[in-house]
Design a protein around this motif. Structure first.
Motif, PDB file in Angstrom:
ATOM      1  N   PRO A 328       0.828  -1.214   0.000  1.00 31.02           N
ATOM      2  CA  PRO A 328       0.000   0.000   0.000  1.00 31.02           C
ATOM      3  C   PRO A 328       0.859   1.258   0.000  1.00 31.02           C
ATOM      4  O   PRO A 328       2.027   1.241   0.403  1.00 31.02           O
ATOM      5  N   LYS A 329       0.274   2.358  -0.438  1.00 25.76           N
ATOM      6  CA  LYS A 329       1.017   3.616  -0.570  1.00 25.76           C
ATOM      7  C   LYS A 329       1.583   4.089   0.764  1.00 25.76           C
ATOM      8  O   LYS A 329       2.608   4.782   0.808  1.00 25.76           O
ATOM      9  N   SER A 330       0.950   3.716   1.869  1.00 30.80           N
ATOM     10  CA  SER A 330       1.448   4.141   3.179  1.00 30.80           C
ATOM     11  C   SER A 330       2.784   3.498   3.522  1.00 30.80           C
ATOM     12  O   SER A 330       3.497   3.978   4.411  1.00 30.80           O
ATOM     13  N   SER A 331       3.180   2.442   2.819  1.00 32.31           N
ATOM     14  CA  SER A 331       4.416   1.730   3.151  1.00 32.31           C
ATOM     15  C   SER A 331       5.654   2.599   2.950  1.00 32.31           C
ATOM     16  O   SER A 331       6.537   2.644   3.803  1.00 32.31           O
ATOM     17  N   PHE A 332       5.704   3.312   1.819  1.00 33.80           N
ATOM     18  CA  PHE A 332       6.892   4.115   1.518  1.00 33.80           C
ATOM     19  C   PHE A 332       6.578   5.533   1.035  1.00 33.80           C
ATOM     20  O   PHE A 332       7.484   6.346   0.900  1.00 33.80           O
ATOM     21  N   GLN A 333       5.314   5.819   0.755  1.00 31.82           N
ATOM     22  CA  GLN A 333       4.932   7.176   0.376  1.00 31.82           C
ATOM     23  C   GLN A 333       3.723   7.624   1.194  1.00 31.82           C
ATOM     24  O   GLN A 333       2.650   7.901   0.649  1.00 31.82           O
ATOM     25  N   PRO A 334       3.891   7.732   2.514  1.00 30.48           N
ATOM     26  CA  PRO A 334       2.762   8.173   3.340  1.00 30.48           C
ATOM     27  C   PRO A 334       2.393   9.636   3.125  1.00 30.48           C
ATOM     28  O   PRO A 334       1.302  10.065   3.493  1.00 30.48           O
ATOM     29  N   VAL A 335       3.331  10.398   2.548  1.00 25.44           N
ATOM     30  CA  VAL A 335       3.077  11.810   2.248  1.00 25.44           C
ATOM     31  C   VAL A 335       3.106  11.986   0.733  1.00 25.44           C
ATOM     32  O   VAL A 335       4.043  11.539   0.062  1.00 25.44           O
ATOM     33  N   HIS A 336       2.093  12.618   0.188  1.00 23.54           N
ATOM     34  CA  HIS A 336       2.022  12.869  -1.249  1.00 23.54           C
ATOM     35  C   HIS A 336       3.123  13.848  -1.656  1.00 23.54           C
ATOM     36  O   HIS A 336       3.485  14.745  -0.888  1.00 23.54           O
ATOM     37  N   TYR A 337       3.635  13.665  -2.868  1.00 25.24           N
ATOM     38  CA  TYR A 337       4.742  14.524  -3.302  1.00 25.24           C
ATOM     39  C   TYR A 337       4.381  16.012  -3.304  1.00 25.24           C
ATOM     40  O   TYR A 337       5.258  16.877  -3.166  1.00 25.24           O
ATOM     41  N   SER A 338       3.114  16.318  -3.449  1.00 23.99           N
ATOM     42  CA  SER A 338       2.698  17.729  -3.450  1.00 23.99           C
ATOM     43  C   SER A 338       2.703  18.338  -2.049  1.00 23.99           C
ATOM     44  O   SER A 338       2.561  19.558  -1.905  1.00 23.99           O
ATOM     45  N   ASN A 339       2.890  17.509  -1.027  1.00 20.02           N
ATOM     46  CA  ASN A 339       2.866  17.987   0.367  1.00 20.02           C
ATOM     47  C   ASN A 339       4.233  17.910   1.036  1.00 20.02           C
ATOM     48  O   ASN A 339       4.324  17.824   2.269  1.00 20.02           O
ATOM     49  N   THR A 340       5.306  17.926   0.250  1.00 20.90           N
ATOM     50  CA  THR A 340       6.642  17.771   0.832  1.00 20.90           C
ATOM     51  C   THR A 340       7.009  18.884   1.808  1.00 20.90           C
ATOM     52  O   THR A 340       7.867  18.703   2.682  1.00 20.90           O
ATOM     53  N   LYS A 341       6.361  20.041   1.700  1.00 19.10           N
ATOM     54  CA  LYS A 341       6.659  21.142   2.634  1.00 19.10           C
ATOM     55  C   LYS A 341       6.318  20.757   4.071  1.00 19.10           C
ATOM     56  O   LYS A 341       6.838  21.360   5.016  1.00 19.10           O
ATOM     57  N   GLU A 342       5.477  19.746   4.214  1.00 14.86           N
ATOM     58  CA  GLU A 342       5.107  19.310   5.568  1.00 14.86           C
ATOM     59  C   GLU A 342       6.324  18.836   6.353  1.00 14.86           C
ATOM     60  O   GLU A 342       6.371  18.945   7.577  1.00 14.86           O
ATOM     61  N   SER A 382      15.419  22.483  15.550  1.00 12.41           N
ATOM     62  CA  SER A 382      14.076  22.907  15.178  1.00 12.41           C
ATOM     63  C   SER A 382      13.067  21.818  15.536  1.00 12.41           C
ATOM     64  O   SER A 382      13.432  20.729  15.992  1.00 12.41           O
ATOM     65  N   THR A 383      11.806  22.124  15.305  1.00  7.65           N
ATOM     66  CA  THR A 383      10.733  21.149  15.537  1.00  7.65           C
ATOM     67  C   THR A 383      10.213  20.591  14.214  1.00  7.65           C
ATOM     68  O   THR A 383       9.107  20.062  14.153  1.00  7.65           O
ATOM     69  N   GLN A 384      11.010  20.701  13.151  1.00  5.12           N
ATOM     70  CA  GLN A 384      10.605  20.158  11.857  1.00  5.12           C
ATOM     71  C   GLN A 384      10.476  18.636  11.919  1.00  5.12           C
ATOM     72  O   GLN A 384      11.221  17.958  12.641  1.00  5.12           O
ATOM     73  N   ILE A 385       9.563  18.103  11.138  1.00  4.15           N
ATOM     74  CA  ILE A 385       9.396  16.644  11.076  1.00  4.15           C
ATOM     75  C   ILE A 385      10.636  15.982  10.505  1.00  4.15           C
ATOM     76  O   ILE A 385      11.065  14.918  10.985  1.00  4.15           O
ATOM     77  N   TYR A 386      11.258  16.620   9.489  1.00  6.54           N
ATOM     78  CA  TYR A 386      12.468  16.047   8.906  1.00  6.54           C
ATOM     79  C   TYR A 386      13.574  15.959   9.962  1.00  6.54           C
ATOM     80  O   TYR A 386      14.317  14.978  10.042  1.00  6.54           O
ATOM     81  N   THR A 387      13.689  16.980  10.782  1.00  9.68           N
ATOM     82  CA  THR A 387      14.684  16.966  11.862  1.00  9.68           C
ATOM     83  C   THR A 387      14.426  15.801  12.804  1.00  9.68           C
ATOM     84  O   THR A 387      15.354  15.078  13.202  1.00  9.68           O
TER      85      THR A 387
END
Length: 405
Positions: A328-342, A382-387
């Motif tokens: 399923p898409k949640s396995s490796f792409q839980p975030v849509h490419y258009s929402n990468t700023k998240e 920072s409190t970024q998700i990527y961090t």
């Protein structure tokens, strides 16, 4: 060493000043006296230029490491111009007047397989990353992806293949990975040797794929299929952060976040898997240089439609696809490419202890879409998700990364 150069430079400067001073009475050899003041001035300039060269030339550890790696890489053999047949003097592309027998290639290929790329003989399951930029190193985000896979899968041999570049193993990210993880292998390969004897060889040497606008991406597409065909194992893009063990899943590709296509950024296939064999054949026979996704994710979908004998992704399953899985898409792409700023939004302080809502137990890895997110900075404090992802799933790289990376 630098101190010695500075002292030498000062000595030469003093000598030049003394030689040019009218008050200085020095017994010079007749040859030097004959060239005069202008000649002495030019001689001094030459000596100064030499010192500048010595001081600015890269006499550093990285320079010596690079030269050492260049010596270790096998001698180049031009496969594209060798004679493929004793009977006809033609090269692999069918051109006349070839230079030498391709039989000589067997020695180089055997050395490559035995000494540099012992993938087939490894007892551990194998995983592969491809670094195609030619830098011979990884940036901190790429190194984070490699560490996350090695961290969560200690029984995997994680191979990072550097294409046509000596490895700068003294670079901070690479040296830390090798120091902390025994299951990471850094391998420098030459593309013309790597594709020798494979279905990609004629495509690589004899087509105009380099003229296309997406040629680097398409090269990566072809090489991931070819690598899995040759050796079997896992393939990962260098912008996927793994968040839990992946070895439970076998012979799979993940669905893309849109739910309509498959994503070729993470694949597993046992050696000899027929889906990958078909993908390699499709890549060579139906290559299109002007369409970005045609030779990667769209290619896999075309192959799977034929293999599974269904027309849409939703109908593909383990049974219809004869043992091949579409996760399923949640396995490796839980975030849509258009929402990468998240990934880069600063969260409220009271939310930093909570996982993002999309990060549930079904998520195996997070594709961060580097092409879309590379210009967004990551701040360590920072409190970024990527961090948070980096600090949690690649702690070694996070500890040596700069404050902004």
């Amino acid at each position: 060493m630098v101190g010695l150069y500075k002292k030498s430079e000062n000595v030469v400067s003093c000598m030049i000043k003394m030689l040019l001073s009218p008050k200085t009475n020095i017994r010079l050899p007749s040859t030097l006296r004959s060239i005069g003041t202008v000649g002495l001035f030019l001689l001094g300039c030459s000596l100064a230029a030499f010192l500048v060269f010595v001081r600015t030339h890269p006499w550093t550890q990285n320079f010596y490491v690079q030269k050492e790696m260049e010596r270790e890489i096998l001698p180049r053999f031009d496969r594209s111009t060798c004679c493929v047949s004793v009977d006809r003097p033609e090269d692999i592309c069918g051109r006349p007047n070839c230079t030498s027998s391709c039989l000589e290639k067997d020695r180089v290929t055997a050395a490559l397989e035995n000494d540099q790329v012992k993938f087939c003989s490894d007892e551990k399951e194998k995983a592969f990353f491809l670094e195609t930029s030619g830098t011979g190193s990884l940036n901190f985000r790429q190194a984070c992806s490699v560490e996350s896979l090695a961290l969560h899968n200690p029984n995997l041999t994680v191979n990072v293949l550097f294409l046509d570049a000596p490895i700068i193993s003294s670079a901070t990210a690479l040296s830390k990975l090798k120091e902390k993880y025994s299951n990471i292998r850094l391998v420098s390969i030459r593309l013309d040797e790597y594709v020798a004897g494979t279905p990609l060889e004629h495509w690589y040497h004899c087509t105009k794929w380099r003229k296309g606008p997406y040629h680097v991406s398409h090269l990566s597409d072809g090489l991931r299929f070819m690598t899995l065909q040759k050796y079997g194992g896992y393939y990962f893009d260098l912008d996927v952060i793994v968040v839990q063990p992946v070895t439970y899943y076998r012979n799979f590709v993940g669905a893309a976040a849109d739910g309509e296509y498959v994503a070729s950024g993470v694949i597993h296939a046992d050696r000899g898997n027929e889906v990958i064999n078909l993908a390699v054949k499709e890549f060579v026979s139906n290559y299109r240089s002007h369409i970005w996704a045609h030779n990667g994710p769209h290619l896999l979908l075309r192959v799977l439609k034929n293999w599974c004998e269904v027309e849409n992704l939703q109908s593909m399953n383990y049974v219809s696809c004869r043992g091949f899985n579409i996760l399923p898409k949640s396995s490796f792409q839980p975030v849509h490419y258009s929402n990468t700023k998240e990934f880069f939004v600063q969260r409220l302080a009271n939310k930093t202890l909570e996982n993002p809502t999309w990060l549930n137990t079904n998520v195996v890895g997070v594709h961060t879409f580097n092409n879309l997110s590379k210009d967004h900075p990551i701040f360590k404090n920072s409190t970024q998700i990527y961090t948070w992802l980096a600090k949690t799933h690649c702690p070694v790289i996070f500890s040596v990364a700069p404050n902004v990376f």
